[in-house]
Design an enzyme around this catalytic site. Structure first.
Site, PDB file in Angstrom:
ATOM      1  NE  ARG A   1     -25.821  30.661  25.770  1.00 41.28           N
ATOM      2  CZ  ARG A   1     -27.424  30.739  25.447  1.00 41.28           C
ATOM      3  NH1 ARG A   1     -27.836  31.489  24.939  1.00 41.28           N
ATOM      4  NH2 ARG A   1     -28.119  30.174  25.713  1.00 41.28           N
TER       5      ARG A   1
ATOM      6  CG  ASP B   1     -27.386  20.572  27.443  1.00 43.72           C
ATOM      7  OD1 ASP B   1     -27.122  20.817  25.679  1.00 43.72           O
ATOM      8  OD2 ASP B   1     -27.476  20.089  28.026  1.00 43.72           O
TER       9      ASP B   1
ATOM     10  CB  THR C   1     -22.932  26.192  19.843  1.00 50.56           C
ATOM     11  OG1 THR C   1     -24.611  25.885  19.859  1.00 50.56           O
ATOM     12  CG2 THR C   1     -22.368  27.153  19.868  1.00 50.56           C
ATOM     13  NE  ARG C   2     -22.016  21.366  12.653  1.00 53.67           N
ATOM     14  CZ  ARG C   2     -21.429  20.950  13.380  1.00 53.67           C
ATOM     15  NH1 ARG C   2     -22.317  19.411  14.267  1.00 53.67           N
ATOM     16  NH2 ARG C   2     -20.540  20.653  12.495  1.00 53.67           N
TER      17      ARG C   2
ATOM     18  N   GLY D   1       0.703  -1.172  -0.011  1.00 51.11           N
ATOM     19  CA  GLY D   1      -0.205  -0.128  -0.076  1.00 51.11           C
ATOM     20  C   GLY D   1       0.985   1.567  -0.556  1.00 51.11           C
ATOM     21  CB  THR D   2       4.459   2.364  -0.720  1.00 51.89           C
ATOM     22  OG1 THR D   2       4.206   1.811  -1.726  1.00 51.89           O
ATOM     23  CG2 THR D   2       4.706   1.257   0.234  1.00 51.89           C
ATOM     24  NE  ARG D   3       0.528   1.189  -6.627  1.00 55.98           N
ATOM     25  CZ  ARG D   3       1.279   0.963  -8.029  1.00 55.98           C
ATOM     26  NH1 ARG D   3       0.301   1.077  -8.854  1.00 55.98           N
ATOM     27  NH2 ARG D   3       1.597  -0.033  -7.990  1.00 55.98           N
TER      28      ARG D   3
ATOM     29  CG  PHE E   1     -32.064  31.823  20.096  1.00 57.04           C
ATOM     30  CD1 PHE E   1     -31.180  32.764  20.793  1.00 57.04           C
ATOM     31  CD2 PHE E   1     -32.012  30.792  20.450  1.00 57.04           C
ATOM     32  CE1 PHE E   1     -30.193  32.612  21.253  1.00 57.04           C
ATOM     33  CE2 PHE E   1     -31.265  30.287  21.591  1.00 57.04           C
ATOM     34  CZ  PHE E   1     -29.861  30.961  22.258  1.00 57.04           C
TER      35      PHE E   1
ATOM     36  CE  LYS F   1     -26.236  30.752  10.822  1.00 58.11           C
ATOM     37  NZ  LYS F   1     -27.564  29.320  10.076  1.00 58.11           N
TER      38      LYS F   1
HETATM   39  O1  LIG Z   1     -26.437  22.322  21.083  1.00 57.56           O
HETATM   40  P1  LIG Z   1     -26.339  23.337  20.591  1.00 57.56           P
HETATM   41  O2  LIG Z   1     -24.795  22.970  18.880  1.00 57.56           O
HETATM   42  O3  LIG Z   1     -25.536  24.182  21.178  1.00 57.56           O
HETATM   43  O4  LIG Z   1     -27.293  23.585  20.263  1.00 57.56           O
HETATM   44  P2  LIG Z   1     -28.966  23.242  20.386  1.00 57.56           P
HETATM   45  O5  LIG Z   1     -30.059  24.556  20.574  1.00 57.56           O
HETATM   46  O6  LIG Z   1     -29.530  21.660  20.152  1.00 57.56           O
HETATM   47  O7  LIG Z   1     -28.936  23.573  22.572  1.00 57.56           O
HETATM   48  P3  LIG Z   1     -29.345  22.905  23.727  1.00 57.56           P
HETATM   49  O8  LIG Z   1     -28.868  21.033  22.934  1.00 57.56           O
HETATM   50  O9  LIG Z   1     -28.363  23.758  24.520  1.00 57.56           O
HETATM   51  O10 LIG Z   1     -30.609  22.870  23.413  1.00 57.56           O
HETATM   52  C1  LIG Z   1     -30.675  24.578  24.432  1.00 57.56           C
HETATM   53  C2  LIG Z   1     -32.253  25.017  23.403  1.00 57.56           C
HETATM   54  O11 LIG Z   1     -32.693  25.620  25.098  1.00 57.56           O
HETATM   55  C3  LIG Z   1     -33.745  26.866  23.854  1.00 57.56           C
HETATM   56  N1  LIG Z   1     -32.577  27.922  25.074  1.00 57.56           N
HETATM   57  C4  LIG Z   1     -31.506  27.291  25.756  1.00 57.56           C
HETATM   58  N2  LIG Z   1     -30.887  29.679  25.489  1.00 57.56           N
HETATM   59  C5  LIG Z   1     -32.099  29.603  24.936  1.00 57.56           C
HETATM   60  C6  LIG Z   1     -32.572  31.542  25.046  1.00 57.56           C
HETATM   61  O12 LIG Z   1     -31.605  32.164  25.083  1.00 57.56           O
HETATM   62  N3  LIG Z   1     -33.355  32.227  24.508  1.00 57.56           N
HETATM   63  C7  LIG Z   1     -34.027  31.573  23.631  1.00 57.56           C
HETATM   64  N4  LIG Z   1     -33.903  29.540  23.765  1.00 57.56           N
HETATM   65  C8  LIG Z   1     -33.396  29.461  25.224  1.00 57.56           C
HETATM   66  C9  LIG Z   1     -33.255  26.829  22.547  1.00 57.56           C
HETATM   67  O13 LIG Z   1     -34.681  26.265  22.006  1.00 57.56           O
HETATM   68  C10 LIG Z   1     -32.313  25.413  22.794  1.00 57.56           C
HETATM   69  O14 LIG Z   1     -32.310  25.164  21.548  1.00 57.56           O
HETATM   70 MG   LIG Z   2     -28.429  20.615  21.172  1.00 59.07          MG
END
Ligand SMILES: O=P(O)(O)OP(=O)(O)OP(=O)(O)OC[C@H]1O[C@@H](n2cnc3c(O)ncnc32)[C@H](O)[C@@H]1O
Ligand SMILES: [Mg+2]
Length: 444
Positions: A431, A319, A257-258, A125-127, A402, A260
Protein backbone atom coordinates in the site's frame (compact mmCIF):
# COMPACT_ATOMS: atom_id res chain seq x y z
CA UNK A 1 -50.33 0.70 -19.93
CA UNK A 2 -48.01 3.65 -20.35
CA UNK A 3 -48.96 7.01 -18.89
CA UNK A 4 -49.52 10.11 -21.05
CA UNK A 5 -45.89 11.11 -20.49
CA UNK A 6 -44.70 7.50 -21.10
CA UNK A 7 -43.78 6.85 -17.48
CA UNK A 8 -44.42 3.43 -15.97
CA UNK A 9 -46.92 3.26 -13.11
CA UNK A 10 -44.32 3.31 -10.33
CA UNK A 11 -41.94 5.82 -11.89
CA UNK A 12 -41.19 9.26 -10.47
CA UNK A 13 -40.86 12.27 -12.70
CA UNK A 14 -37.35 13.64 -13.14
CA UNK A 15 -36.31 14.93 -9.70
CA UNK A 16 -33.63 17.59 -9.20
CA UNK A 17 -32.54 19.20 -5.96
CA UNK A 18 -30.26 22.22 -6.27
CA UNK A 19 -28.82 23.46 -2.96
CA UNK A 20 -27.78 26.90 -1.69
CA UNK A 21 -29.55 28.80 -4.42
CA UNK A 22 -30.21 31.91 -2.31
CA UNK A 23 -27.64 34.30 -0.91
CA UNK A 24 -29.17 35.23 2.44
CA UNK A 25 -31.06 32.16 3.66
CA UNK A 26 -29.31 29.81 6.08
CA UNK A 27 -30.44 26.96 3.85
CA UNK A 28 -32.11 27.03 0.45
CA UNK A 29 -33.14 24.57 -2.21
CA UNK A 30 -34.73 24.63 -5.63
CA UNK A 31 -36.57 21.36 -6.05
CA UNK A 32 -38.20 20.12 -9.24
CA UNK A 33 -40.53 17.17 -9.74
CA UNK A 34 -40.97 17.21 -13.53
CA UNK A 35 -42.46 20.63 -14.34
CA UNK A 36 -43.26 21.42 -10.71
CA UNK A 37 -40.69 23.80 -9.26
CA UNK A 38 -40.57 24.95 -5.65
CA UNK A 39 -38.10 27.29 -4.00
CA UNK A 40 -37.59 26.38 -0.32
CA UNK A 41 -35.75 28.76 1.96
CA UNK A 42 -34.98 28.11 5.63
CA UNK A 43 -34.41 31.04 7.98
CA UNK A 44 -33.05 30.76 11.50
CA UNK A 45 -34.48 33.21 14.02
CA UNK A 46 -33.28 33.57 17.61
CA UNK A 47 -36.80 33.58 19.07
CA UNK A 48 -39.76 31.26 19.39
CA UNK A 49 -43.54 31.76 19.36
CA UNK A 50 -45.12 32.91 22.62
CA UNK A 51 -46.67 29.59 23.54
CA UNK A 52 -43.28 27.88 24.03
CA UNK A 53 -41.20 30.83 25.22
CA UNK A 54 -38.97 30.16 28.25
CA UNK A 55 -39.18 26.38 27.87
CA UNK A 56 -35.77 26.04 26.19
CA UNK A 57 -37.19 24.28 23.15
CA UNK A 58 -37.22 25.40 19.54
CA UNK A 59 -39.84 25.64 16.81
CA UNK A 60 -40.17 24.88 13.12
CA UNK A 61 -42.88 26.36 10.95
CA UNK A 62 -43.54 26.71 7.24
CA UNK A 63 -45.23 29.15 4.90
CA UNK A 64 -46.42 28.08 1.48
CA UNK A 65 -47.41 30.19 -1.44
CA UNK A 66 -47.91 29.94 -5.18
CA UNK A 67 -46.66 32.66 -7.48
CA UNK A 68 -49.49 34.22 -9.54
CA UNK A 69 -48.27 32.72 -12.78
CA UNK A 70 -47.24 29.34 -11.37
CA UNK A 71 -50.41 28.06 -13.03
CA UNK A 72 -51.81 28.15 -16.58
CA UNK A 73 -53.88 31.22 -15.81
CA UNK A 74 -52.92 33.93 -13.36
CA UNK A 75 -54.10 33.69 -9.76
CA UNK A 76 -54.41 36.85 -7.76
CA UNK A 77 -51.84 37.08 -4.95
CA UNK A 78 -53.28 36.23 -1.58
CA UNK A 79 -51.74 39.45 -0.25
CA UNK A 80 -53.86 41.40 -2.75
CA UNK A 81 -56.95 39.44 -1.78
CA UNK A 82 -56.08 40.14 1.83
CA UNK A 83 -56.88 36.57 2.79
CA UNK A 84 -54.93 33.34 3.07
CA UNK A 85 -56.92 30.52 1.45
CA UNK A 86 -57.89 27.38 3.31
CA UNK A 87 -55.76 25.33 0.94
CA UNK A 88 -52.62 27.39 1.62
CA UNK A 89 -53.23 27.22 5.35
CA UNK A 90 -53.70 23.46 5.26
CA UNK A 91 -50.55 22.89 3.18
CA UNK A 92 -48.28 25.05 5.29
CA UNK A 93 -49.46 23.35 8.45
CA UNK A 94 -48.77 19.97 6.86
CA UNK A 95 -45.22 21.02 5.94
CA UNK A 96 -44.48 22.36 9.45
CA UNK A 97 -45.99 19.33 11.18
CA UNK A 98 -44.03 16.93 8.98
CA UNK A 99 -40.71 18.66 9.65
CA UNK A 100 -41.35 18.73 13.39
CA UNK A 101 -41.88 14.96 13.33
CA UNK A 102 -38.23 14.31 12.44
CA UNK A 103 -36.49 17.11 14.31
CA UNK A 104 -35.80 17.12 18.02
CA UNK A 105 -36.96 20.60 18.99
CA UNK A 106 -35.27 20.47 22.40
CA UNK A 107 -31.86 20.07 20.72
CA UNK A 108 -32.59 23.12 18.58
CA UNK A 109 -32.55 25.40 21.64
CA UNK A 110 -34.83 28.43 21.91
CA UNK A 111 -34.78 29.36 18.25
CA UNK A 112 -37.01 28.90 15.24
CA UNK A 113 -36.50 27.72 11.72
CA UNK A 114 -39.04 29.14 9.30
CA UNK A 115 -39.24 27.52 5.90
CA UNK A 116 -40.73 29.44 3.02
CA UNK A 117 -41.96 27.24 0.22
CA UNK A 118 -42.74 29.28 -2.87
CA UNK A 119 -44.12 27.47 -5.85
CA UNK A 120 -42.60 28.92 -9.02
CA UNK A 121 -44.40 26.51 -11.31
CA UNK A 122 -47.19 24.09 -10.49
CA UNK A 123 -47.72 20.84 -12.35
CA UNK A 124 -49.10 18.66 -9.58
CA UNK A 125 -47.41 17.50 -6.38
CA UNK A 126 -46.50 20.97 -5.11
CA UNK A 127 -47.02 20.03 -1.47
CA UNK A 128 -44.97 16.86 -1.73
CA UNK A 129 -42.16 18.68 -3.53
CA UNK A 130 -42.37 21.40 -0.85
CA UNK A 131 -41.95 18.91 2.00
CA UNK A 132 -39.11 17.07 0.28
CA UNK A 133 -37.30 20.33 -0.53
CA UNK A 134 -38.07 21.96 2.84
CA UNK A 135 -36.41 19.07 4.65
CA UNK A 136 -33.17 19.62 2.72
CA UNK A 137 -33.32 23.40 3.31
CA UNK A 138 -33.77 22.80 7.05
CA UNK A 139 -30.88 20.31 7.09
CA UNK A 140 -28.63 22.89 5.40
CA UNK A 141 -29.65 25.52 7.96
CA UNK A 142 -28.90 23.07 10.77
CA UNK A 143 -25.51 22.17 9.27
CA UNK A 144 -24.75 25.90 9.30
CA UNK A 145 -25.77 26.18 12.98
CA UNK A 146 -23.56 23.23 13.82
CA UNK A 147 -20.61 24.57 11.85
CA UNK A 148 -20.85 27.82 13.80
CA UNK A 149 -21.05 25.77 17.00
CA UNK A 150 -24.39 27.38 17.88
CA UNK A 151 -25.86 23.94 18.38
CA UNK A 152 -23.72 21.02 19.46
CA UNK A 153 -25.84 17.99 18.73
CA UNK A 154 -27.64 17.28 15.48
CA UNK A 155 -31.39 17.58 16.11
CA UNK A 156 -32.32 15.77 12.89
CA UNK A 157 -33.64 12.36 13.91
CA UNK A 158 -34.49 10.99 10.49
CA UNK A 159 -34.84 11.86 6.83
CA UNK A 160 -38.20 13.05 5.50
CA UNK A 161 -39.81 13.13 2.07
CA UNK A 162 -43.27 13.12 0.51
CA UNK A 163 -44.85 11.92 -2.70
CA UNK A 164 -48.30 11.61 -4.25
CA UNK A 165 -49.95 8.43 -5.45
CA UNK A 166 -53.36 7.91 -7.00
CA UNK A 167 -55.70 5.84 -9.14
CA UNK A 168 -56.27 6.91 -12.75
CA UNK A 169 -59.67 6.58 -14.51
CA UNK A 170 -58.26 3.42 -16.17
CA UNK A 171 -58.15 1.89 -12.68
CA UNK A 172 -54.36 1.92 -12.61
CA UNK A 173 -52.48 2.83 -9.42
CA UNK A 174 -49.71 5.34 -10.16
CA UNK A 175 -46.87 7.20 -8.45
CA UNK A 176 -46.18 10.96 -8.55
CA UNK A 177 -49.15 12.37 -10.49
CA UNK A 178 -48.68 15.46 -12.61
CA UNK A 179 -51.48 18.01 -12.88
CA UNK A 180 -53.16 16.37 -15.87
CA UNK A 181 -53.33 13.02 -14.06
CA UNK A 182 -54.27 14.66 -10.78
CA UNK A 183 -57.42 16.38 -12.15
CA UNK A 184 -58.69 13.17 -13.67
CA UNK A 185 -57.70 10.86 -10.80
CA UNK A 186 -60.35 8.83 -9.01
CA UNK A 187 -58.25 8.58 -5.90
CA UNK A 188 -55.72 11.07 -4.73
CA UNK A 189 -53.24 10.45 -1.93
CA UNK A 190 -50.25 12.22 -0.40
CA UNK A 191 -47.74 10.26 1.67
CA UNK A 192 -45.20 11.74 4.03
CA UNK A 193 -42.61 9.24 5.26
CA UNK A 194 -39.28 9.04 7.06
CA UNK A 195 -35.95 7.53 6.07
CA UNK A 196 -36.63 4.56 8.32
CA UNK A 197 -39.84 3.87 6.42
CA UNK A 198 -42.31 5.19 9.01
CA UNK A 199 -45.37 7.23 8.12
CA UNK A 200 -45.81 10.82 9.20
CA UNK A 201 -49.03 11.50 7.35
CA UNK A 202 -51.35 9.86 4.84
CA UNK A 203 -53.89 12.07 3.11
CA UNK A 204 -56.09 10.00 0.85
CA UNK A 205 -59.45 10.68 -0.75
CA UNK A 206 -61.71 9.00 -3.22
CA UNK A 207 -62.89 11.78 -5.55
CA UNK A 208 -66.49 10.60 -5.82
CA UNK A 209 -65.00 7.15 -6.06
CA UNK A 210 -63.95 4.41 -3.67
CA UNK A 211 -60.88 2.23 -3.34
CA UNK A 212 -60.17 -1.23 -1.98
CA UNK A 213 -57.70 -2.39 0.65
CA UNK A 214 -55.67 -4.05 -2.07
CA UNK A 215 -55.47 -0.84 -4.05
CA UNK A 216 -54.44 0.98 -0.90
CA UNK A 217 -51.62 -1.54 -0.44
CA UNK A 218 -50.41 -0.96 -3.99
CA UNK A 219 -50.52 2.81 -3.48
CA UNK A 220 -48.53 2.54 -0.25
CA UNK A 221 -46.02 0.23 -1.90
CA UNK A 222 -45.45 2.60 -4.84
CA UNK A 223 -45.28 5.56 -2.48
CA UNK A 224 -42.75 3.92 -0.25
CA UNK A 225 -40.40 3.08 -3.11
CA UNK A 226 -40.76 6.62 -4.50
CA UNK A 227 -39.88 8.07 -1.12
CA UNK A 228 -36.84 5.82 -0.84
CA UNK A 229 -35.59 7.23 -4.15
CA UNK A 230 -36.25 10.80 -3.01
CA UNK A 231 -34.38 10.23 0.24
CA UNK A 232 -31.40 8.72 -1.58
CA UNK A 233 -31.32 11.90 -3.67
CA UNK A 234 -31.55 14.10 -0.56
CA UNK A 235 -28.63 12.23 1.01
CA UNK A 236 -26.58 12.67 -2.11
CA UNK A 237 -27.08 16.45 -2.40
CA UNK A 238 -26.55 17.03 1.32
CA UNK A 239 -23.36 15.05 1.27
CA UNK A 240 -22.02 16.90 -1.76
CA UNK A 241 -22.78 20.29 -0.24
CA UNK A 242 -21.17 19.28 3.06
CA UNK A 243 -18.04 17.98 1.36
CA UNK A 244 -17.69 21.06 -0.81
CA UNK A 245 -17.56 23.15 2.36
CA UNK A 246 -15.17 20.94 4.35
CA UNK A 247 -12.77 20.16 1.52
CA UNK A 248 -12.39 23.88 0.88
CA UNK A 249 -11.34 24.31 4.49
CA UNK A 250 -8.74 21.56 4.76
CA UNK A 251 -6.58 19.18 2.80
CA UNK A 252 -8.65 16.03 2.81
CA UNK A 253 -8.73 12.84 0.76
CA UNK A 254 -11.73 10.58 0.52
CA UNK A 255 -10.86 6.90 0.24
CA UNK A 256 -13.57 4.56 -0.98
CA UNK A 257 -13.01 1.79 1.54
CA UNK A 258 -14.94 0.30 4.43
CA UNK A 259 -11.94 -1.71 5.66
CA UNK A 260 -10.81 -0.37 9.07
CA UNK A 261 -7.29 -1.84 8.71
CA UNK A 262 -6.75 -0.07 5.39
CA UNK A 263 -8.28 3.15 6.72
CA UNK A 264 -5.81 3.19 9.61
CA UNK A 265 -2.82 2.65 7.30
CA UNK A 266 -3.96 5.31 4.85
CA UNK A 267 -4.53 7.78 7.68
CA UNK A 268 -0.96 7.26 8.98
CA UNK A 269 0.70 7.45 5.57
CA UNK A 270 -1.29 10.52 4.46
CA UNK A 271 -0.85 12.31 7.80
CA UNK A 272 2.88 12.56 7.02
CA UNK A 273 1.95 14.33 3.83
CA UNK A 274 -0.32 16.77 5.63
CA UNK A 275 -3.64 15.23 4.58
CA UNK A 276 -6.56 14.05 6.66
CA UNK A 277 -8.23 10.89 5.47
CA UNK A 278 -11.94 10.27 5.29
CA UNK A 279 -13.36 6.89 4.32
CA UNK A 280 -16.78 5.43 3.63
CA UNK A 281 -16.93 4.67 7.36
CA UNK A 282 -17.30 8.45 7.83
CA UNK A 283 -20.07 8.60 5.21
CA UNK A 284 -22.42 5.72 5.96
CA UNK A 285 -24.95 7.14 3.50
CA UNK A 286 -22.74 6.41 0.50
CA UNK A 287 -23.66 3.17 -1.27
CA UNK A 288 -21.71 -0.09 -1.18
CA UNK A 289 -19.99 -0.64 -4.51
CA UNK A 290 -20.17 -4.21 -5.74
CA UNK A 291 -16.78 -5.58 -6.77
CA UNK A 292 -17.78 -7.23 -10.02
CA UNK A 293 -14.44 -6.67 -11.78
CA UNK A 294 -12.03 -9.41 -12.82
CA UNK A 295 -8.82 -7.58 -11.90
CA UNK A 296 -7.56 -5.41 -9.05
CA UNK A 297 -7.64 -2.44 -11.40
CA UNK A 298 -11.23 -3.02 -12.51
CA UNK A 299 -12.42 -3.25 -8.90
CA UNK A 300 -10.43 -0.24 -7.73
CA UNK A 301 -11.83 1.75 -10.65
CA UNK A 302 -15.37 0.67 -9.82
CA UNK A 303 -14.99 1.83 -6.22
CA UNK A 304 -13.20 5.11 -6.95
CA UNK A 305 -15.12 6.20 -10.03
CA UNK A 306 -18.58 5.39 -8.64
CA UNK A 307 -18.00 7.39 -5.45
CA UNK A 308 -16.22 10.27 -7.25
CA UNK A 309 -19.25 10.62 -9.51
CA UNK A 310 -21.56 10.86 -6.48
CA UNK A 311 -19.52 13.27 -4.38
CA UNK A 312 -18.33 15.22 -7.43
CA UNK A 313 -14.78 15.33 -6.11
CA UNK A 314 -11.53 13.33 -6.07
CA UNK A 315 -11.73 9.84 -4.57
CA UNK A 316 -9.03 7.23 -4.01
CA UNK A 317 -9.77 3.50 -3.88
CA UNK A 318 -7.62 0.53 -2.96
CA UNK A 319 -8.19 -2.95 -4.28
CA UNK A 320 -5.70 -5.31 -2.80
CA UNK A 321 -5.13 -8.94 -2.01
CA UNK A 322 -2.83 -11.84 -1.40
CA UNK A 323 -1.40 -13.76 -4.35
CA UNK A 324 -0.21 -17.26 -3.40
CA UNK A 325 1.91 -19.05 -6.01
CA UNK A 326 1.05 -22.57 -4.86
CA UNK A 327 -2.65 -21.67 -5.24
CA UNK A 328 -2.11 -20.35 -8.78
CA UNK A 329 -2.59 -16.76 -7.64
CA UNK A 330 -5.56 -17.33 -5.35
CA UNK A 331 -7.15 -15.74 -3.33
CA UNK A 332 -6.14 -12.64 -5.38
CA UNK A 333 -9.06 -10.32 -5.97
CA UNK A 334 -11.17 -12.60 -3.79
CA UNK A 335 -8.94 -12.12 -0.73
CA UNK A 336 -11.60 -10.31 1.33
CA UNK A 337 -14.25 -12.94 0.58
CA UNK A 338 -11.98 -16.02 0.31
CA UNK A 339 -13.94 -17.97 2.93
CA UNK A 340 -17.34 -16.63 1.89
CA UNK A 341 -19.32 -13.43 1.63
CA UNK A 342 -19.23 -12.67 5.35
CA UNK A 343 -15.69 -11.27 5.20
CA UNK A 344 -13.98 -12.71 8.26
CA UNK A 345 -10.20 -12.47 8.63
CA UNK A 346 -10.15 -15.53 10.91
CA UNK A 347 -12.11 -17.67 8.45
CA UNK A 348 -9.96 -16.49 5.52
CA UNK A 349 -6.76 -17.37 7.38
CA UNK A 350 -8.10 -20.78 8.36
CA UNK A 351 -9.03 -21.49 4.76
CA UNK A 352 -5.60 -20.38 3.53
CA UNK A 353 -3.81 -22.71 5.96
CA UNK A 354 -6.09 -25.56 4.99
CA UNK A 355 -5.50 -25.06 1.26
CA UNK A 356 -1.73 -25.08 1.85
CA UNK A 357 -1.69 -28.23 4.00
CA UNK A 358 1.39 -30.32 3.16
CA UNK A 359 3.01 -27.65 0.97
CA UNK A 360 6.71 -27.25 1.83
CA UNK A 361 8.06 -23.92 3.10
CA UNK A 362 10.02 -23.09 -0.06
CA UNK A 363 6.87 -23.55 -2.15
CA UNK A 364 4.78 -21.21 0.02
CA UNK A 365 5.87 -18.03 -1.72
CA UNK A 366 3.32 -15.22 -2.00
CA UNK A 367 2.94 -11.47 -2.42
CA UNK A 368 0.57 -8.76 -1.35
CA UNK A 369 -0.68 -6.62 -4.20
CA UNK A 370 -2.32 -3.21 -4.05
CA UNK A 371 -3.77 -1.25 -6.94
CA UNK A 372 -4.80 2.33 -6.24
CA UNK A 373 -7.08 4.35 -8.47
CA UNK A 374 -7.47 8.08 -8.06
CA UNK A 375 -10.67 9.20 -9.79
CA UNK A 376 -12.03 12.67 -10.40
CA UNK A 377 -15.24 13.48 -12.24
CA UNK A 378 -14.67 14.13 -15.95
CA UNK A 379 -10.99 13.24 -15.74
CA UNK A 380 -8.95 10.21 -16.74
CA UNK A 381 -8.26 8.15 -13.58
CA UNK A 382 -4.72 7.57 -12.31
CA UNK A 383 -3.78 3.91 -11.73
CA UNK A 384 -0.75 2.75 -9.74
CA UNK A 385 0.25 -0.39 -7.87
CA UNK A 386 2.69 -1.81 -5.36
CA UNK A 387 3.68 -5.28 -4.13
CA UNK A 388 5.32 -6.85 -1.10
CA UNK A 389 7.01 -10.29 -1.29
CA UNK A 390 6.68 -12.90 1.43
CA UNK A 391 5.86 -16.50 2.31
CA UNK A 392 2.87 -18.05 4.03
CA UNK A 393 3.59 -19.40 7.50
CA UNK A 394 2.04 -22.41 9.20
CA UNK A 395 0.82 -20.74 12.39
CA UNK A 396 -0.40 -17.18 12.92
CA UNK A 397 2.19 -14.89 14.52
CA UNK A 398 1.78 -11.30 15.71
CA UNK A 399 -1.11 -9.11 16.78
CA UNK A 400 -0.80 -6.03 14.55
CA UNK A 401 -2.20 -5.32 11.11
CA UNK A 402 -5.26 -7.00 9.63
CA UNK A 403 -6.32 -9.57 7.05
CA UNK A 404 -3.63 -12.19 6.33
CA UNK A 405 -0.86 -10.30 8.15
CA UNK A 406 -0.25 -12.87 10.88
CA UNK A 407 0.45 -15.56 8.24
CA UNK A 408 2.44 -13.33 5.90
CA UNK A 409 6.15 -13.78 6.68
CA UNK A 410 8.50 -11.18 5.23
CA UNK A 411 12.00 -12.74 4.86
CA UNK A 412 13.79 -9.38 4.61
CA UNK A 413 12.33 -8.37 8.01
CA UNK A 414 12.42 -11.84 9.54
CA UNK A 415 8.93 -11.15 10.87
CA UNK A 416 5.31 -11.56 9.84
CA UNK A 417 3.47 -8.40 8.78
CA UNK A 418 1.52 -8.67 12.06
CA UNK A 419 4.76 -8.58 14.05
CA UNK A 420 5.87 -5.33 12.44
CA UNK A 421 4.94 -2.08 14.14
CA UNK A 422 2.44 0.08 12.33
CA UNK A 423 5.25 2.38 11.21
CA UNK A 424 7.43 -0.45 9.97
CA UNK A 425 4.65 -1.95 7.91
CA UNK A 426 3.72 1.42 6.47
CA UNK A 427 7.29 1.94 5.31
CA UNK A 428 7.50 -1.25 3.22
CA UNK A 429 3.96 -2.37 2.46
CA UNK A 430 2.38 -2.83 -0.96
CA UNK A 431 0.00 0.00 0.00
CA UNK A 432 2.83 2.37 0.91
CA UNK A 433 4.62 1.57 -2.36
CA UNK A 434 1.49 2.26 -4.37
CA UNK A 435 0.96 5.58 -2.58
CA UNK A 436 4.58 6.49 -3.27
CA UNK A 437 4.04 5.74 -6.97
CA UNK A 438 0.97 7.95 -6.92
CA UNK A 439 2.74 10.82 -5.22
CA UNK A 440 4.78 12.12 -8.13
CA UNK A 441 1.83 12.09 -10.50
CA UNK A 442 -0.73 13.42 -8.06
CA UNK A 443 0.86 16.74 -7.14
CA UNK A 444 -0.62 18.44 -10.18
O1 LIG B 1 -13.18 -2.98 -0.67
P1 LIG B 1 -12.85 -2.24 0.60
O2 LIG B 1 -14.00 -1.55 1.22
O3 LIG B 1 -11.65 -1.36 0.44
O4 LIG B 1 -12.39 -3.32 1.71
P2 LIG B 1 -12.06 -4.89 1.46
O5 LIG B 1 -11.54 -5.46 2.75
O6 LIG B 1 -13.20 -5.58 0.81
O7 LIG B 1 -10.82 -4.77 0.46
P3 LIG B 1 -10.51 -5.48 -0.94
O8 LIG B 1 -11.76 -5.75 -1.69
O9 LIG B 1 -9.45 -4.67 -1.59
O10 LIG B 1 -9.88 -6.84 -0.46
C1 LIG B 1 -8.61 -6.80 0.13
C2 LIG B 1 -8.40 -7.97 1.04
O11 LIG B 1 -7.04 -8.42 0.87
C3 LIG B 1 -6.41 -8.64 2.08
N1 LIG B 1 -5.37 -7.59 2.29
C4 LIG B 1 -5.12 -6.52 1.51
N2 LIG B 1 -4.13 -5.77 2.02
C5 LIG B 1 -3.75 -6.35 3.16
C6 LIG B 1 -2.80 -6.05 4.17
O12 LIG B 1 -2.07 -4.96 4.11
N3 LIG B 1 -2.70 -6.86 5.20
C7 LIG B 1 -3.46 -7.96 5.30
N4 LIG B 1 -4.40 -8.32 4.41
C8 LIG B 1 -4.54 -7.53 3.34
C9 LIG B 1 -7.49 -8.51 3.15
O13 LIG B 1 -8.09 -9.77 3.35
C10 LIG B 1 -8.48 -7.57 2.50
O14 LIG B 1 -9.77 -7.70 3.03
MG1 LIG C 1 -13.78 -5.11 -1.08
Amino acid sequence: MLRHDSRSENQLRNVEIETNVMKYSEGSVLITFGDTKVLCSATVEERVPKFIRGKGTGWIAAEYQMLPRATQTRNMRESTKGKVSGRTMEIQRLIGRSLRAVIDLTLLGERSIIVDCDVLQADGGTRTASITGAFVAVQLAIQELMRKNIIKKNPVKDYLAAISVGILPSGECVLDLDYKEDVAALVDMNLVMTGSGRFVEIQGTGEEATFSGEELNTLLFYGKSGIETLIAKQKEVLLVSKRQETSQEKKEVLIATRNKGKAKEFAAIFAEKGFTVKTLLDYPDLPDVEETGKTFEENARLKAETIAQIVQGPVLADDSGLIVDALLGQPGIYSARFAGPNKSDAANNAKLLHELTGIATEKRTARYHCTLVLAEPNKESLVVSGELEGTIGTIPQGENGFGYDSLFYIPSEKKTAAELSEDQKNRISHRAKAIEALRGQWKS
